[in-house]
Enzyme design. Sequence first.
Site, PDB file in Angstrom:
ATOM      1  N   ASP A 292       0.841  -1.201   0.000  1.00  0.00           N
ATOM      2  CA  ASP A 292       0.000   0.000   0.000  1.00  0.00           C
ATOM      3  C   ASP A 292       0.871   1.244   0.000  1.00  0.00           C
ATOM      4  O   ASP A 292       0.564   2.237  -0.639  1.00  0.00           O
ATOM      5  CB  ASP A 292      -0.848   0.035   1.282  1.00  0.00           C
TER       6      ASP A 292
ATOM      7  N   GLU B  63     -10.873   8.421  13.936  1.00  0.00           N
ATOM      8  CA  GLU B  63     -11.292   7.011  13.958  1.00  0.00           C
ATOM      9  C   GLU B  63     -10.190   6.130  13.394  1.00  0.00           C
ATOM     10  O   GLU B  63      -9.415   6.578  12.534  1.00  0.00           O
ATOM     11  CB  GLU B  63     -12.517   6.818  13.051  1.00  0.00           C
TER      12      GLU B  63
ATOM     13  N   LYS C   6      -8.602   3.689  10.843  1.00  0.00           N
ATOM     14  CA  LYS C   6      -8.883   3.392   9.434  1.00  0.00           C
ATOM     15  C   LYS C   6      -8.761   1.872   9.281  1.00  0.00           C
ATOM     16  O   LYS C   6      -7.664   1.321   9.389  1.00  0.00           O
ATOM     17  CB  LYS C   6      -7.893   4.107   8.520  1.00  0.00           C
TER      18      LYS C   6
ATOM     19  N   ASP D  76      -8.566  -1.649   7.610  1.00  0.00           N
ATOM     20  CA  ASP D  76      -8.066  -2.090   6.309  1.00  0.00           C
ATOM     21  C   ASP D  76      -8.963  -3.207   5.778  1.00  0.00           C
ATOM     22  O   ASP D  76      -8.678  -4.384   5.912  1.00  0.00           O
ATOM     23  CB  ASP D  76      -6.621  -2.582   6.471  1.00  0.00           C
TER      24      ASP D  76
ATOM     25  N   TYR E  65     -19.289   3.106  10.026  1.00  0.00           N
ATOM     26  CA  TYR E  65     -18.769   4.387  10.514  1.00  0.00           C
ATOM     27  C   TYR E  65     -19.417   5.609   9.879  1.00  0.00           C
ATOM     28  O   TYR E  65     -19.027   6.733  10.172  1.00  0.00           O
ATOM     29  CB  TYR E  65     -17.249   4.464  10.304  1.00  0.00           C
TER      30      TYR E  65
ATOM     31  N   LYS F 193      -2.015   7.919   7.067  1.00  0.00           N
ATOM     32  CA  LYS F 193      -1.624   6.502   7.069  1.00  0.00           C
ATOM     33  C   LYS F 193      -0.298   6.292   7.791  1.00  0.00           C
ATOM     34  O   LYS F 193       0.600   7.119   7.709  1.00  0.00           O
ATOM     35  CB  LYS F 193      -1.576   5.977   5.633  1.00  0.00           C
TER      36      LYS F 193
ATOM     37  N   CYS G 154      14.836 -34.312   1.735  1.00  0.00           N
ATOM     38  CA  CYS G 154      14.561 -33.747   3.064  1.00  0.00           C
ATOM     39  C   CYS G 154      15.875 -33.410   3.769  1.00  0.00           C
ATOM     40  O   CYS G 154      16.761 -34.268   3.867  1.00  0.00           O
ATOM     41  CB  CYS G 154      13.757 -34.747   3.888  1.00  0.00           C
TER      42      CYS G 154
ATOM     43  N   CYS H 116      15.931 -36.140   6.954  1.00  0.00           N
ATOM     44  CA  CYS H 116      16.048 -37.600   6.823  1.00  0.00           C
ATOM     45  C   CYS H 116      16.532 -38.033   5.437  1.00  0.00           C
ATOM     46  O   CYS H 116      16.761 -39.213   5.198  1.00  0.00           O
ATOM     47  CB  CYS H 116      14.720 -38.273   7.142  1.00  0.00           C
TER      48      CYS H 116
ATOM     49  N   CYS I 282       8.147 -33.702   2.836  1.00  0.00           N
ATOM     50  CA  CYS I 282       8.807 -34.973   3.136  1.00  0.00           C
ATOM     51  C   CYS I 282       7.687 -35.898   3.602  1.00  0.00           C
ATOM     52  O   CYS I 282       6.926 -35.550   4.504  1.00  0.00           O
ATOM     53  CB  CYS I 282       9.827 -34.758   4.256  1.00  0.00           C
TER      54      CYS I 282
ATOM     55  N   CYS J 134      10.193 -39.238  10.042  1.00  0.00           N
ATOM     56  CA  CYS J 134      11.205 -38.176   9.982  1.00  0.00           C
ATOM     57  C   CYS J 134      11.161 -37.430  11.331  1.00  0.00           C
ATOM     58  O   CYS J 134      10.105 -36.935  11.754  1.00  0.00           O
ATOM     59  CB  CYS J 134      10.849 -37.259   8.809  1.00  0.00           C
TER      60      CYS J 134
HETATM   61  S1  IVH Z   1     -15.105   7.416   6.072  1.00  0.00           S
HETATM   62  C1  IVH Z   1     -15.661   9.551   1.754  1.00  0.00           C
HETATM   63  N1  IVH Z   1     -14.017   6.104   8.008  1.00  0.00           N
HETATM   64  O1  IVH Z   1     -10.967   3.858   3.741  1.00  0.00           O
HETATM   65  C2  IVH Z   1     -15.327   8.254   2.326  1.00  0.00           C
HETATM   66  N2  IVH Z   1     -13.575   5.353   5.799  1.00  0.00           N
HETATM   67  O2  IVH Z   1      -9.156   5.005   1.755  1.00  0.00           O
HETATM   68  C3  IVH Z   1     -15.720   8.270   3.758  1.00  0.00           C
HETATM   69  N3  IVH Z   1     -12.181   3.347   5.679  1.00  0.00           N
HETATM   70  O3  IVH Z   1     -13.300   4.332   1.204  1.00  0.00           O
HETATM   71  C4  IVH Z   1     -15.189   7.095   4.391  1.00  0.00           C
HETATM   72  N4  IVH Z   1     -11.927   3.075   7.843  1.00  0.00           N
HETATM   73  O4  IVH Z   1     -13.502   2.198   2.676  1.00  0.00           O
HETATM   74  C5  IVH Z   1     -14.143   6.194   6.683  1.00  0.00           C
HETATM   75  N5  IVH Z   1     -13.177   5.016   9.853  1.00  0.00           N
HETATM   76  C6  IVH Z   1     -13.301   5.099   8.539  1.00  0.00           C
HETATM   77  C7  IVH Z   1     -12.693   4.184   7.658  1.00  0.00           C
HETATM   78  C8  IVH Z   1     -12.847   4.352   6.282  1.00  0.00           C
HETATM   79  C9  IVH Z   1     -11.638   2.588   6.644  1.00  0.00           C
HETATM   80  C10 IVH Z   1     -12.005   3.076   4.238  1.00  0.00           C
HETATM   81  C11 IVH Z   1     -13.216   3.368   3.391  1.00  0.00           C
HETATM   82  C12 IVH Z   1     -12.727   4.425   2.453  1.00  0.00           C
HETATM   83  C13 IVH Z   1     -11.269   4.147   2.412  1.00  0.00           C
HETATM   84  C14 IVH Z   1     -10.484   5.331   1.920  1.00  0.00           C
END
Ligand code: IVH
Length: 681
Positions: A45, A124, A126, A128, A234, A322, A416, A419, A434, A439
Site C-alpha cells: 500500500d 477514527e 482506518k 483495512d 462508521y 496513514k 529432506c 532424513c 517430506c 522423519c
Molecule cells: S469514512 C468519503 N471512516 O478507507 C469516504 N472510511 O481510503 C468516507 N475506511 O473508502 C469514508 N476506515 O472504505 C471512513 N473510519 C473510517 C474508515 C474508512 C476505513 C475506508 C473506506 C474508504 C477508504 C479510503
Amino acid sequence: MVSNITKTYSTSEIRALKAKYDKLLSEVNLHDRLYYRENNPRISDFEYDCLKSEVERLQEILAVYSVEIEDTAIGDDSNSGFQSFAHLSPMMSLSNTYSREELFQFSNHLGATLGPRKFSYVIEPKIDGIAINLIYKKGKIFRALTRGNGVVGDDVSANIKTIRDLPREIENYAEAIEIRGEVYMDKQTFIEINKTREEQGLELFANPRNLAAGTLKTLNIDEVAERDLKLITYAIGHCSEKIVNLQSEVLELLKNFGFASQEKYWLAEDIEGAWKCVEELNETRHIFPYWTDGAVLKVNELQLYGILGATAKSPRWAIAYKFAPERATTKIKNIVLQVGRTGIITPVADLESIQLSGTNVSRATLHNADEISKKDIRIGDYVTVEKAGEIIPAIVAVDSTKRNADSIPFIFPRTCPSCGSQLIQLPGEVAWRCQNLCCLPQIQRRLEHFVSRAAMDIDGLGTVIIEKLMAVKKLNNIADIYRLTFNDLECLEKFGTKSALKILSNIDGSKNRPLWRLLHGFGILGIGEQTAKILASHFHSLDNLIAATPEELEQLNGIGMKLSSAIVAFFREQHNGNTLNDLRMLGIIPGDRHLEISQNQNSKFYGKNFVLTGTLSSMTRQEAIEKIEHLGGNVANTISGRVNILIAGENCGSKLEKAQSLGLEIWNETDLLENLNGSVA
Ligand code: IVH
C-alpha cells in the site's frame, strides 16, 4: 495533495513530465486492476500511495500548463457475476497522507474555508477492509453494495447476510438510509486460515484485506460463511430524514442500531489535540482484532460538510493519515530449511539481527521455494524487512546491487534436509513435502503441537525437553507422553526433582481434557481448534467420531469433502489406530461426560470470549478454563477487541490495563463464582 508548484518549466521539460505521467498512470492503472479487481496486489500500500501521489503531483503541474491528460479514476472493484445497482448517494474515497505536515495543512485549509465557524475533529481507526454500502428501507435490510466505481456497485447482499453481527432490522428512522462501513477479516481468523493452508501446502494469502475482498466477491455462499467476515460501520450516506448533527452522534447511533462499532474513537478540539489521538491510536492499534493502516480525521460538525464540499474523488471534510510501515535493512546470513509437523519444508531466512516495531528480528519466513525464486532471494543478500500485518517479519525487497560477484541463486533441495527422503510436490500445492512419517523433526513438531496450550496444554513439556526425551528414545509418539516416569525425566541433564514432579503432575492433569483438545492435538490435516470443537460437540465421543461416515461428517458446518476424507483417512491409518489403542489403555480417551458443551444460550458464558489473568484462589487456571468452556465460552490468551470479559484474579498485570482501555467487562473471582453458580449447563 496540497498545491506546491513554485518552479517554472520549459516546453521540453513539460513534454518529459507528460511522458513520465503517462508511464506512471499506466502503472497506477495496472496496480488498481490488481488491487480492486483481482485482489492480488503486487506492491505494498505504501509503494502504491507513493506512486499515486507522484501521479497527482505531475497532474497538478500539467494542469497549470493546460496539458490535456487522461485523469486517474477512483478505483473500481466491480466484478462480473454480480448484478450492479446505483448507490443512493455516491461513495467517495478519502485523500490520504503519510506526512504530519500535510495533516496540519489539511487543518489550515479547513480553517481558511470555514472562517469564523467553529469546528472540531473525530479521529477514527482506518480499518483495512472493503467499503460496503448497506441500504435499509423502512428499517429492514434491503441491499448491500460494494463501492464499485463509486456511483454503481456490485450487489453482494447474499454474502453480506452471512455476517453474524449484521442487523437485519434497525430502528425505522427513515424511508431509506445508507449505512457505510468496512467488511474485514479479523487477525485471528486470517492467521488460522493461513496456518491451515500452510499445513496443507497451499499458497498463503497475502493479507486479510485481499482475502476478505476475494471472499466478499465469491459466488459460493458456503465458502463466504466459512470465512467468518466481520463488519464495522462508521458513516451514513443517503438518509431521507435528518437525524443527527455530529459525526460522533453517527457513531453512537450506529452502535444503538446494533452494528459492531469501532474499537475506539477520539474527539479533539484542534489539530494538535487530533495529532495526539493519532499517536495514541498508533500505539494501541496492535491489540485491535482488525488491521488498521491509519487514522481517519473527520470534521465532527455535519452541517459544515456542505460548505467544505469535495473534489472529484474525495470529500474535503476528512483525510486519512496513514502509518508508514516500519522497515529496516539487514543481511541474510543463511537460509534454513525447517521440517514442519505435516512434512512441509519451510525455508526461513536467518538474518543479522535488527530492531523492528519494538522487537528484535533475526528470522523471517520465506514461505516456499516459489517465493524464493520469484524474489530471487539469495544467501548473503541485503534485504528490506517489514512486519506484514504488524506481526510477521517479511522480506519485501532485495537489494541486488549490493550482491557479491560470486553470489548464486538459492537452489531448493529435492531431498529432506533431515532424513534425506525424496521431497514431493502434490498437485495444486506450492510446498515441497517430506512424506516420511518417521522423519524426526515431524515427530517432534507433532509432539509439540499435542502438548501446546491450544491442544492438551501440558505446561513444562517444552521443545528442549521433548528433543532430549526423543534423543534417549523415551518419546516416539503421543502415547509415550503418558508412559514417562519420574526416572525418565530426572535423568535429563540439569533437570531437578521439583521440575520432574511438576511435569508428571501436568501430564496427569491433561488426562481429563475435553475431547476437542485431544482431537485438535492429533493434528489431523485441516482440523484446527474450531473444527475440533464442532466435531466434539456433535459426536460426543471419539468412538462415535471414528464410526462416522464421510457423508455424516459433511453434514456439519465447515466440513467439506477434503476435511471429511482427511478425518476418515487419519483414523483408518494403522499406526494411528495403534496409538489410539495405547491412549485408551493409558486412560486418555475421554468418555461422554467431558464432551458436551452446554447449549444453554442464556448462560452468561455461552458464545463469549474470555481472558484469564492473575491467580485464582478457589480453582486452578485449568479448572476455570474447563468450567468456562463447558458452559459454551471460549478462553483466549491475549486481549483484543474480540474478547468480551476479562477475569482478573490476584496480582494481575498489563492485561487488566489493556482491558480497561478497551472498555471490556471485568470480573473478579467472586463475579466468576457467582456466574458459574448461576449458570446451569
Ligand atoms: S469514512 C468519503 N471512516 O478507507 C469516504 N472510511 O481510503 C468516507 N475506511 O473508502 C469514508 N476506515 O472504505 C471512513 N473510519 C473510517 C474508515 C474508512 C476505513 C475506508 C473506506 C474508504 C477508504 C479510503
